[in-house]
Write a protein that holds these residues in place. Structure first.
Motif, short mmCIF file in Angstrom:
data_model
loop_
_atom_site.label_atom_id
_atom_site.label_comp_id
_atom_site.label_asym_id
_atom_site.label_seq_id
_atom_site.Cartn_x
_atom_site.Cartn_y
_atom_site.Cartn_z
N LEU A 181 13.54 13.35 4.94
CA LEU A 181 13.23 12.73 3.65
C LEU A 181 14.14 13.27 2.55
O LEU A 181 14.56 12.52 1.66
N THR A 182 14.43 14.56 2.62
CA THR A 182 15.33 15.15 1.61
C THR A 182 16.72 14.53 1.71
O THR A 182 17.34 14.19 0.69
N GLY B 27 12.03 4.34 1.31
CA GLY B 27 12.77 4.24 0.06
C GLY B 27 11.89 4.06 -1.16
O GLY B 27 12.06 4.74 -2.18
N LYS B 28 10.92 3.18 -1.05
CA LYS B 28 10.02 2.91 -2.18
C LYS B 28 9.20 4.14 -2.52
O LYS B 28 8.99 4.45 -3.70
N ASN B 29 8.77 4.86 -1.50
CA ASN B 29 8.00 6.07 -1.73
C ASN B 29 8.84 7.15 -2.42
O ASN B 29 8.38 7.80 -3.35
N LEU B 30 10.07 7.32 -1.95
CA LEU B 30 10.94 8.35 -2.51
C LEU B 30 11.28 8.08 -3.96
O LEU B 30 11.42 9.02 -4.76
N GLU B 31 11.43 6.82 -4.33
CA GLU B 31 11.87 6.47 -5.67
C GLU B 31 10.70 6.29 -6.64
O GLU B 31 10.93 6.08 -7.83
N SER B 32 9.48 6.35 -6.16
CA SER B 32 8.32 6.20 -7.02
C SER B 32 8.01 7.51 -7.75
O SER B 32 8.50 8.58 -7.37
N TRP C 119 8.54 8.87 7.92
CA TRP C 119 8.63 10.32 7.87
C TRP C 119 7.39 10.93 7.21
O TRP C 119 6.94 12.01 7.58
N CYS C 120 6.85 10.21 6.23
CA CYS C 120 5.61 10.68 5.58
C CYS C 120 4.47 10.70 6.59
O CYS C 120 3.69 11.66 6.65
N MET C 121 4.38 9.64 7.39
CA MET C 121 3.31 9.56 8.39
C MET C 121 3.44 10.66 9.43
O MET C 121 2.43 11.18 9.93
N LEU C 122 4.67 11.04 9.75
CA LEU C 122 4.88 12.14 10.68
C LEU C 122 4.34 13.44 10.08
O LEU C 122 3.71 14.24 10.77
#
Length: 200
Positions: A31-32, A57-62, A132-135
């Motif tokens: 994710l980083t 992408g949407k999660n990272l940019e929120s 990656w978040c779900m992992l």
């Protein structure tokens, strides 16, 4: 008089802490790197962006992706080192004081609380499922269960003999508790996002 602690060398728990820590750290690292890619090129195509529904992408940019003022994955890069170190230390024969275990549990409480919040934000606000978040979620949940139950069975958290025996038996149910938790999250995601419908 403080209760005597038992299970001072919980080998299975130690091995799981190492496995979970490595998996969680890999997810945080991925994710980083994806966040760096977006900073370098906002139009970058991320490998984790599989569809409108399944993407990171949407999660990272929120704003939720940087809720403390910096990208959330940095927390993972730092935080997941702790279970690895604790697991390796236990296998090496280390015995931790009660205060250490309680601080470790405090970290796990923060982790599970943060994960629950992120799950709710992902499903109900962002309407996405970040791979990656779900992992990360998948290893945080059983790790929280296992560490918390261990604290009770080992007498680190003061409890009656009956509670300690119950915690000992409950430890073997951690896999089932984890699967049930996964199922609850999956059902909520399906009802909210129609995950199966998006596949067909």
């Amino acid at each position: 008089m403080p209760q005597q602690q038992t299970h001072t060398r919980p080998t299975v728990l130690a091995i799981w802490l190492i496995i979970a820590g490595v998996i969680g750290w890999i997810a945080a690292f991925a994710l980083t790197m994806d966040r760096f890619a977006l900073l370098k090129n906002p139009d970058a195509v991320l490998g984790c962006n599989l569809s409108v529904l399944v993407q990171c992408g949407k999660n990272l940019e929120s704003w939720q992706g940087s809720v403390f003022g910096f990208p959330n994955p940095i927390l993972g890069l730092a935080g997941w080192v702790a279970p690895i170190v604790v697991g390796v230390a236990i296998l090496a024969g280390a015995r931790f004081a009660r205060w250490f275990w309680l601080l470790f549990e405090l970290g796990m409480l923060f982790a599970i609380g943060f994960v629950i919040w992120l799950i709710s934000q992902s499903i109900f606000d962002l309407n996405t499922l970040c791979p990656w978040c779900m992992l990360t979620w998948s290893v945080t949940i059983p790790t929280f269960y296992a560490v918390t139950i261990h604290l009770f069975r080992a007498g680190i958290v003061p409890a009656s003999a009956g509670v300690r025996r119950g915690a000992e038996r409950l430890m073997s149910w951690v896999p089932l508790m984890t699967v049930v938790t996964y199922a609850i999250i999956a059902i909520i995601a399906q009802l909210r996002l129609d995950v199966l419908g998006s596949l067909f």
